[in-house]
Design an enzyme around this catalytic site. Structure first.
Site, PDB file in Angstrom:
ATOM      1  CB  CYS A 298      -0.927  -0.021   1.223  1.00  0.00           C
ATOM      2  SG  CYS A 298      -1.970   1.445   1.324  1.00  0.00           S
TER       3      CYS A 298
ATOM      4  CB  CYS B 194      -0.674   2.539   4.048  1.00  0.00           C
ATOM      5  SG  CYS B 194      -2.135   1.879   3.259  1.00  0.00           S
ATOM      6  CG  ASP B 195       3.102   1.147   4.465  1.00  0.00           C
ATOM      7  OD1 ASP B 195       2.607   1.644   5.490  1.00  0.00           O
ATOM      8  OD2 ASP B 195       2.908  -0.030   4.106  1.00  0.00           O
TER       9      ASP B 195
END
Ligand code: FAD
Ligand code: NAP
Length: 316
Positions: free
Chosen positions: A134, A137-138
């Site tokens: 992701c 997200c990261d």
């Protein structure tokens, strides 16, 4: 006594939320169940440019808007992981979650798809320590560093372009010498000076020290040569697997777990419909998930009307 609904929707991604809008607007009592926050895969998507009405919108923002639409006619939302669905004597369905039990005349399965793993050494060991699925997200953890993206489809190429806005450089490792992604996504990636490609190559191992990822070892499948590429992060986008485990006992999936339906989104089980990415279909998109949902919502309504009529004839 299990709580009773006209329809229960398993999953609150774009498909599930749209089915809830259609079914509740047709005056059905509706429950959506999700094991996480509503929005599904849209929560892992930075920018969406191909959803009508929004030239560009963030995935989580579109999720918020769909949720507002889906609940405006009284559809309810419950948190929980659906474990299984079983037939009841009167032809309705029992839906069992890890939190509760429910009953419904119709069930719309909208459990979507989940990322496929590469299944190479280091992937499991460095998950959350440099291995990610992701970018939204990261990605920020890798600001100014070199990251590798594995895959050649829409997800890999689109997310590589997103990562290029954060990382110092992005290398896409693809097992062929042609991308599968939509042309517009390819054109953007090829034009981006911060993105380069390693073709005909497969990641054999994700390398790291005792704390985090340090790179990958790849094998060129044309020459059989192996080499190592240094990187702080590895983002894996090698496709999807169906999330159909709650209905696997119902005999409605193909050999790979995708749910088979007809054009009315009906499965082979009466009263069970399936929509969106979990369905055996050609194009997995937000637009196709919501299109499926409109069809299923309408047909669940018709099925429910007939079901109630038959039930009242039996009691008379
Ligand atoms: P999903 O979005 O997968 O939602 C399924 C829901 O079901 C999830 O919320 C999940 O938590 C829930 N669920 C699953 N199992 C259970 C269970 N047992 N119990 C309870 N809840 C459960 N499409 C586009 O059109 N445009 C894009 O720009 C785009 N970008 C993308 C970028 C990425 C990185 C990815 C991965 C996908 C992208 N897609 C894009 C594809 C799009 O997101 C999907 O096609 C769409 O989300 C499918 O919707 P769905 O409702 O079928 O399933
Ligand atoms: P995908 O289209 O299935 O592509 C997977 C990619 O990974 C392919 O390039 C494939 O290679 C490669 N791959 C598969 N297994 C591999 C392995 N074991 N090792 C190395 N490489 C491997 O999956 P996706 O890109 O995640 O897309 C999924 C769905 O979401 C699609 O329907 C897509 O259209 C949709 N989506 C849409 C958008 C958008 O509209 N903007 C964005 C993201 C996703 P090959 O090419 O050689 O098969």
């Amino acid at each position: 006594m299990a709580q009773q609904y006209d329809t229960i929707i398993l999953g609150a991604g774009p498909g599930g939320m749209t089915a809830a809008t259609y079914a509740s607007r047709a005056n059905m009592s509706v429950l959506m169940i999700d094991r996480g926050i509503y929005g599904g895969q849209m929560n892992n998507t930075a920018e969406i440019e191909n959803y009508p009405g929004f030239p560009s919108i963030l995935g989580p923002e579109l999720a918020e808007k769909m949720y507002a639409s889906s609940t405006q006619f009284g559809a309810e939302y419950a948190f929980g992981t659906v474990l299984h669905v079983e037939a009841q004597a009167d032809g309705s369905w029992r839906v069992v979650t890890d939190m509760d039990e429910y009953s419904a005349n119709t069930v719309i399965v909208a459990t979507g798809a989940a990322y496929k793993k590469l299944d190479v050494p280091g992937e499991e060991a460095f998950a959350g320590r440099g291995v990610s699925y992701c970018a939204v997200c990261d990605g920020a953890f890798f600001r100014g560093q070199h990251v590798i993206v594995v895959g050649g489809g829409d997800s890999a190429v689109e997310e590589a372009t997103y990562l290029a806005g954060l990382a110092d450089h992005v290398t896409i490792v693809h097992r062929r010498d042609k991308l599968r992604a939509q042309q517009i996504l390819q054109d953007r990636a090829f034009a981006n000076e911060k993105i380069s490609f390693v073709w005909n190559s497969e990641v054999e191992e994700i390398l790291g020290d005792d704390k985090k990822v340090t790179g990958v070892r790849v094998r060129n499948n044309q020459t059989d040569e192996t080499s190592e590429i240094d990187a702080a992060g590895v983002f894996i986008y090698v496709g999807l697997l169906p999330v159909s485990d709650p209905v696997q006992d119902l005999g409605i999936t193909d050999a790979n777990g995708w749910i088979m339906t007809n054009d009315r989104m009906e499965t082979s089980q009466p009263g069970i419909f399936a929509i969106g990415d979990v369905r055996e279909k050609e194009l997995r998109q937000i637009t196709t998930a919501v299109g499926d949902a409109a069809v299923a919502g309408q047909n669940a309504f018709s099925y429910n009307e007939n079901f109630k009529m038959r039930a009242s004839e039996v009691t008379e």
